[in-house]
Design a protein around this motif. Structure first.
Motif, mmCIF file in Angstrom:
data_model
loop_
_atom_site.group_PDB
_atom_site.id
_atom_site.type_symbol
_atom_site.label_atom_id
_atom_site.label_comp_id
_atom_site.label_asym_id
_atom_site.label_seq_id
_atom_site.Cartn_x
_atom_site.Cartn_y
_atom_site.Cartn_z
ATOM 1 N N THR A 101 -15.691 9.504 -33.616
ATOM 2 C CA THR A 101 -15.570 10.965 -33.591
ATOM 3 C C THR A 101 -15.287 11.418 -32.167
ATOM 4 O OG1 THR A 101 -17.116 11.205 -35.437
ATOM 5 C CG2 THR A 101 -16.725 13.146 -34.070
ATOM 6 N N ILE A 102 -14.240 12.210 -32.006
ATOM 7 C CA ILE A 102 -13.918 12.804 -30.715
ATOM 8 C C ILE A 102 -14.087 14.310 -30.860
ATOM 9 C CG2 ILE A 102 -12.211 12.958 -28.859
ATOM 10 C CD1 ILE A 102 -10.760 10.592 -30.145
ATOM 11 N N THR A 103 -15.110 14.862 -30.249
ATOM 12 C CA THR A 103 -15.405 16.285 -30.389
ATOM 13 C C THR A 103 -14.499 17.123 -29.493
ATOM 14 O OG1 THR A 103 -17.062 16.290 -28.637
ATOM 15 C CG2 THR A 103 -17.806 15.708 -30.871
ATOM 16 N N SER A 104 -14.476 18.425 -29.743
ATOM 17 C CA SER A 104 -13.662 19.330 -28.933
ATOM 18 C C SER A 104 -14.131 19.324 -27.481
ATOM 19 C CB SER A 104 -13.708 20.743 -29.509
ATOM 20 O OG SER A 104 -15.038 21.235 -29.537
ATOM 21 N N ASP A 105 -15.450 19.195 -27.266
ATOM 22 C CA ASP A 105 -15.964 19.168 -25.897
ATOM 23 C C ASP A 105 -15.424 17.958 -25.133
ATOM 24 O OD1 ASP A 105 -17.554 21.450 -26.357
ATOM 25 O OD2 ASP A 105 -19.080 20.205 -27.305
ATOM 26 N N VAL A 106 -15.407 16.810 -25.793
ATOM 27 C CA VAL A 106 -14.880 15.604 -25.153
ATOM 28 C C VAL A 106 -13.388 15.744 -24.896
ATOM 29 C CG1 VAL A 106 -14.445 13.139 -25.482
ATOM 30 C CG2 VAL A 106 -16.673 14.091 -26.073
ATOM 31 N N MET A 107 -12.644 16.269 -25.886
ATOM 32 C CA MET A 107 -11.197 16.415 -25.719
ATOM 33 C C MET A 107 -10.853 17.319 -24.545
ATOM 34 S SD MET A 107 -9.615 16.526 -29.591
ATOM 35 C CE MET A 107 -10.853 17.555 -30.378
ATOM 36 N N ARG A 108 -11.579 18.411 -24.422
ATOM 37 C CA ARG A 108 -11.268 19.359 -23.351
ATOM 38 C C ARG A 108 -11.777 18.859 -22.007
ATOM 39 N NH1 ARG A 108 -13.778 24.204 -26.370
ATOM 40 N NH2 ARG A 108 -13.507 25.354 -24.423
ATOM 41 N N ALA A 109 -12.906 18.145 -22.017
ATOM 42 C CA ALA A 109 -13.421 17.595 -20.767
ATOM 43 C C ALA A 109 -12.466 16.565 -20.182
ATOM 44 C CB ALA A 109 -14.795 16.972 -20.998
ATOM 45 N N ARG A 110 -11.838 15.792 -21.048
ATOM 46 C CA ARG A 110 -10.899 14.769 -20.571
ATOM 47 C C ARG A 110 -9.472 15.293 -20.449
ATOM 48 N NH1 ARG A 110 -12.459 9.565 -24.244
ATOM 49 N NH2 ARG A 110 -14.726 9.664 -24.041
ATOM 50 N N GLY A 111 -9.244 16.532 -20.854
ATOM 51 C CA GLY A 111 -7.928 17.128 -20.684
ATOM 52 C C GLY A 111 -6.912 16.741 -21.736
ATOM 53 N N TYR A 112 -7.370 16.374 -22.950
ATOM 54 C CA TYR A 112 -6.434 16.017 -24.017
ATOM 55 C C TYR A 112 -5.849 17.285 -24.627
ATOM 56 C CZ TYR A 112 -8.987 11.573 -23.767
ATOM 57 O OH TYR A 112 -9.578 10.407 -23.347
ATOM 58 N N GLN A 113 -4.538 17.439 -24.529
ATOM 59 C CA GLN A 113 -3.893 18.635 -25.066
ATOM 60 C C GLN A 113 -3.348 18.434 -26.469
ATOM 61 O OE1 GLN A 113 -0.978 19.824 -21.996
ATOM 62 N NE2 GLN A 113 -2.406 21.435 -21.423
ATOM 63 N N LYS A 114 -3.002 17.200 -26.832
ATOM 64 C CA LYS A 114 -2.476 16.891 -28.152
ATOM 65 C C LYS A 114 -3.387 15.890 -28.841
ATOM 66 C CE LYS A 114 1.566 15.272 -27.028
ATOM 67 N NZ LYS A 114 1.405 15.162 -25.586
ATOM 68 N N LEU A 115 -3.327 15.881 -30.168
ATOM 69 C CA LEU A 115 -4.119 14.943 -30.943
ATOM 70 C C LEU A 115 -3.845 13.508 -30.513
ATOM 71 C CD1 LEU A 115 -4.970 14.958 -34.647
ATOM 72 C CD2 LEU A 115 -3.604 13.052 -33.836
ATOM 73 N N SER A 116 -2.591 13.171 -30.262
ATOM 74 C CA SER A 116 -2.251 11.798 -29.876
ATOM 75 C C SER A 116 -2.877 11.403 -28.546
ATOM 76 C CB SER A 116 -0.726 11.626 -29.808
ATOM 77 O OG SER A 116 -0.160 12.556 -28.906
ATOM 78 N N ASP A 117 -3.052 12.365 -27.615
ATOM 79 C CA ASP A 117 -3.722 12.067 -26.351
ATOM 80 C C ASP A 117 -5.134 11.564 -26.599
ATOM 81 O OD1 ASP A 117 -1.465 13.031 -25.038
ATOM 82 O OD2 ASP A 117 -2.311 15.028 -24.759
ATOM 83 N N ALA A 118 -5.821 12.215 -27.543
ATOM 84 C CA ALA A 118 -7.204 11.839 -27.838
ATOM 85 C C ALA A 118 -7.279 10.503 -28.559
ATOM 86 C CB ALA A 118 -7.866 12.933 -28.676
ATOM 87 N N ILE A 119 -6.410 10.289 -29.544
ATOM 88 C CA ILE A 119 -6.472 9.072 -30.349
ATOM 89 C C ILE A 119 -6.190 7.828 -29.522
ATOM 90 C CG2 ILE A 119 -5.468 7.858 -32.320
ATOM 91 C CD1 ILE A 119 -7.204 10.203 -33.079
ATOM 92 N N GLU A 120 -5.254 7.917 -28.570
ATOM 93 C CA GLU A 120 -4.906 6.724 -27.806
ATOM 94 C C GLU A 120 -5.997 6.313 -26.828
ATOM 95 O OE1 GLU A 120 -1.354 7.334 -25.607
ATOM 96 O OE2 GLU A 120 -2.213 8.766 -24.201
ATOM 97 N N SER A 121 -7.050 7.120 -26.680
ATOM 98 C CA SER A 121 -8.177 6.727 -25.839
ATOM 99 C C SER A 121 -9.127 5.787 -26.563
ATOM 100 C CB SER A 121 -8.941 7.973 -25.371
ATOM 101 O OG SER A 121 -9.639 8.576 -26.451
ATOM 102 N N LEU A 122 -8.905 5.550 -27.858
ATOM 103 C CA LEU A 122 -9.771 4.690 -28.654
ATOM 104 C C LEU A 122 -9.303 3.238 -28.561
ATOM 105 C CD1 LEU A 122 -10.108 6.949 -31.820
ATOM 106 C CD2 LEU A 122 -11.695 6.767 -29.896
#
Length: 751
Positions: free
Chosen positions: A78-99
């Motif tokens: 699970t990647i929460t909105s807080d984590v996404m914004r803290a790491r600067g992920y602007q697109k869904l793919s930015d977040a997914i590729e961190s896994l």
């Protein structure tokens, strides 16, 4: 029609009636049942939460029993909105590729596609708020993270929970929604960066009345793109309202509207190494002696009037009824409508000889690469679930049963450049591109496809004792498919077909508590799917039976260091037979089977009040398997599958005793192949991102640099754009380069 479905459905509902009659409320008098949508909407200032694995979080993607990740015998992230914004992920793919083990692609033909556990594209299901809206390679769009509450990823075959196409895993993008809260909150985002990139967002949530709440999110993204004339844009609005009729019944209405343009950059032509002014051999090489030329890195070979736009609207109505302390009924009715328009010169071949449409050596020929496409999609669905908590002897038991119907009407019109005479403007200079315009449109045909699916499913979790939990799931699907093909004159062609499919998927797993907040688990899952999840490309000569996918997985999950550290580790083995791979814009081909196995590890920790650290890594061994009819690719590694991936992130808060946070993120992807024949090698790459943020109680100003060392790399390959350059059909031979070093400045507030 669907006689077997109705019979099985009847048996299931009789079982429910008998079972629920035997379960009394006093058996659960010590159990608390959550009322519909009771969680508060609380904003955490960006940067305060980084790297949590959310092992205590419930995941609706992995189960409908309300199980947390710790209780689920599978890898759930699970990647929460807080984590996404803290790491600067602007697109869904930015977040997914961190896994761990995930490789992402951003090709305009299939935005936000993924490689997970050795499988790619349509073998990874993408859901919107837990609902399937079509094959991911046709309906997926680049999604703004501002409108998302969280992203959930379930790895491995999961069609038992999420239906068609879920072989490698499921990605579920969950939007912000109305929740019960006493707080009115407005959040804003203003961001500007290189290439005239901007990102704006406003989210408002709160109370409308004594028993009603709302949430509205609007975001807008735009960029000129790092390649000339790319011009990306996206505007997303989602709104929802929640009404508690009484303490046991809640109704929620939601709408999600998206308009976007995925841009016009389709790739950079491969050229002989001897020709390239700046050969990028550290990024890609081929057995034919080709590479990309760094001198063409920012060139766009598409036409001036290129179009790659979509508009879609997603409506849903949810009922949540607490029938008794131990019984909960939920129903979701939804519709999805989309229109997509496509007009591009998207295939480019560098001419090394005068042959076919190549009339001059050294030019880039586009004649056969002109392609037009229109989609009209209408989908209506309904899902009903009944959850029952009970006692089985002295053991707690959680049970859910449900039914789902989906009706899809998808009309796909397409056209290729075939009969229009070749003109000089179809070829462009490799270095000095004069884009020109698309020119005459040629309609190849129209293919209306209707798909009606009905399914029933059940899950059960039995708490054998304080340390041991058994979880099982079963799903039965029936699908009616009617595919027609009409030529440009509107005449019905002979290559359409109709067929009925039915299949059963199941999963069995166990979780054992080896220590406080430390679990080991094992599971076996069996899934069946139509041979190609992108069924809209299959014609009558590809009318094959169902394909099977089997996985077994073992792993461990642990929370330690007084809750300041989380660890997960898993080993998996997946086999699938009779896989279709897309080899061209309008067809798919059977390539036999595929198997993969590997290991994935994740760790996050907060070693002190100010330090936050996280890391993950994966090893994946994947290969094609031969079949009775196809041995050509046996033993080859599937495209876009990296043997090794790794990610690390570190941040330090209150730097120099100031409200300043600094940090970095490192992302490594190993060597991959770009084609099924394994003749094109995409070299490993590592991206290093850095950021600094000044924080206060209700705002955060941050500055971020992505790809700080300006790595030149190829993140993804679409096989039907590689080596499609035989003399009789000089169509495409290209790859997309990743973004260079970029920066952005952001301001986020809440009040």
């Amino acid at each position: 029609m669907f006689i077997r479905f109705r019979s099985i459905l009847g048996v299931f509902y009789i079982a429910i009636s008998l079972f629920s009659f035997s379960v009394t409320a006093d058996e659960k008098e010590d159990k608390e049942v959550e009322e519909p949508a009771t969680k508060e909407n609380v904003l955490v200032i960006v940067g305060d939460v980084v790297g949590e694995l959310s092992l205590f979080e419930e995941s609706s993607t992995a189960s409908r029993l309300g199980l947390s990740s710790l209780e689920t015998p599978a890898t759930v992230e699970t990647i929460t909105s807080d984590v996404m914004r803290a790491r600067g992920y602007q697109k869904l793919s930015d977040a997914i590729e961190s896994l761990p083990g995930v490789v992402t692609g951003e090709h305009p033909t299939a935005p936000s596609t993924f490689s997970i556990r050795g499988f790619t594209r349509g073998q990874v299901t993408v859901l919107r708020d837990g609902l399937w809206i079509g094959p991911s390679t046709m309906v997926m769009r680049p999604q703004n993270t501002f409108n998302l509450e969280k992203i959930e990823v379930l790895r491995g075959p999961s069609s038992v929970v999420n239906g068609i196409g879920a072989v490698a895993g499921t990605v579920n993008a969950i939007t912000r929604t109305a929740k019960q809260t006493d707080t009115n909150l407005v959040e804003t985002l203003v961001s500007y960066g290189e290439f005239n990139s901007h990102h704006l967002g406003v989210n408002a949530s709160g109370k409308m009345g004594e028993k009603s709440w709302y949430n509205v999110s609007v975001s807008d993204y735009g960029s000129d793109g790092y390649v000339d004339r790319t011009d990306l844009s996206s505007t997303n609005l989602n709104a929802s309202g929640l009404w508690h009729i009484n303490e046991n019944l809640g109704i929620k209405f939601s709408v999600d509207h998206l308009e976007d343009d995925v841009g016009s950059y389709f790739g950079t032509p491969l050229v002989p190494i001897s020709v390239a002014r700046d050969p990028l051999t550290s990024a890609v090489t081929t057995e034919r002696g080709e590479t990309l030329d760094g001198a063409t890195r920012f060139n766009n070979y598409n036409v001036e009037d290129a179009v790659a736009e979509s508009e879609q609207t997603f409506w849903r109505l949810d009922f949540d009824w607490q029938l008794a302390d131990n019984m909960r009924l939920q129903n979701t009715t939804y519709s999805f409508d989309a229109e997509r328009e496509w007009l591009n010169a998207e295939g480019y071949v560098y001419c090394t000889q005068v042959v076919g449409t190549c009339t001059e050596i050294g030019t880039v020929q586009r004649y056969y690469g002109y392609f037009m496409l229109d989609h009209e999609q209408d989908l209506i669905g309904n899902r009903t679930t009944l959850n029952i908590d009970s006692q089985f002897g002295d053991m707690d038991n959680r049970f859910v049963i449900g039914a789902e119907t989906i009706s899809v009407d998808f009309e796909r019109a397409r056209g290729f450049r075939r009969s229009a005479p070749q003109v000089p403007g179809d070829a462009v200079d490799l270095y000095d591109v004069v884009p020109g315009v698309y020119g005459p449109r040629e309609l190849r045909g129209i293919s209306p496809t209707e798909i009606d699916t009905l399914a029933i499913f059940a899950e059960n979790a039995l708490q054998v004792n304080d340390d041991f939990n058994l979880v099982a799931a079963l799903r039965y699907d029936e699908m009616d498919l009617d595919r027609k093909n009409f030529n440009a004159s509107g005449e019905l062609e002979a290559n359409g077909f109709s067929r009925e499919y039915d299949w059963t998927s199941w999963r069995l797993g166990a979780v054992y508590n080896i220590a406080d907040k430390s679990m080991i688990y094992a599971q076996y899952s069996d899934a069946k799917d139509p041979i190609n999840s992108n069924i809209f490309l299959v014609n009558n000569n590809q009318d094959f039976d169902l394909t099977s996918a089997k996985q077994w997985e073992v792993g461990m999950k642990s929370i330690w260091m007084d809750g300041n550290a989380e660890t997960t580790i898993s080993y998996f083995d997946i086999q699938r037979d009779d896989i279709f791979e897309r080899f061209s814009l309008d067809s798919a081909t059977n390539v036999g089977g595929r198997e993969s196995n590997g290991i994935e590890i994740s760790l996050t920790m907060t070693p002190s009040e100010n330090w936050r650290f996280g890391a993950n890594a994966s090893y994946t061994n994947a290969e094609f398997l031969g079949s009775a009819n196809f041995e050509t690719l046996a033993g080859n590694t599937p495209p876009n599958v990296a043997e090794v991936t790794a990610n690390t992130w570190l941040s330090y808060n209150n730097f120099a005793e100031l409200p300043l946070e600094i940090g970095f993120e490192w992302h490594h992807v190993g060597d991959r192949y770009g084609d099924n024949a394994n003749t094109v090698k995409l070299k490993s790459y590592a991206l290093f991102d850095i950021f600094a943020a000044w924080k206060a109680d209700n705002y955060r100003i941050s500055f971020r640099v992505d790809n700080a060392f300006d790595e030149e790399y190829v993140p993804w390959s679409d096989v039907f754009y590689l080596h499609q350059d035989s003399p009789g059909f000089i169509y495409a031979n290209q790859l997309m380069l990743g973004a260079p070093r970029t920066y952005r400045l952001s301001l986020e507030t809440n009040f």
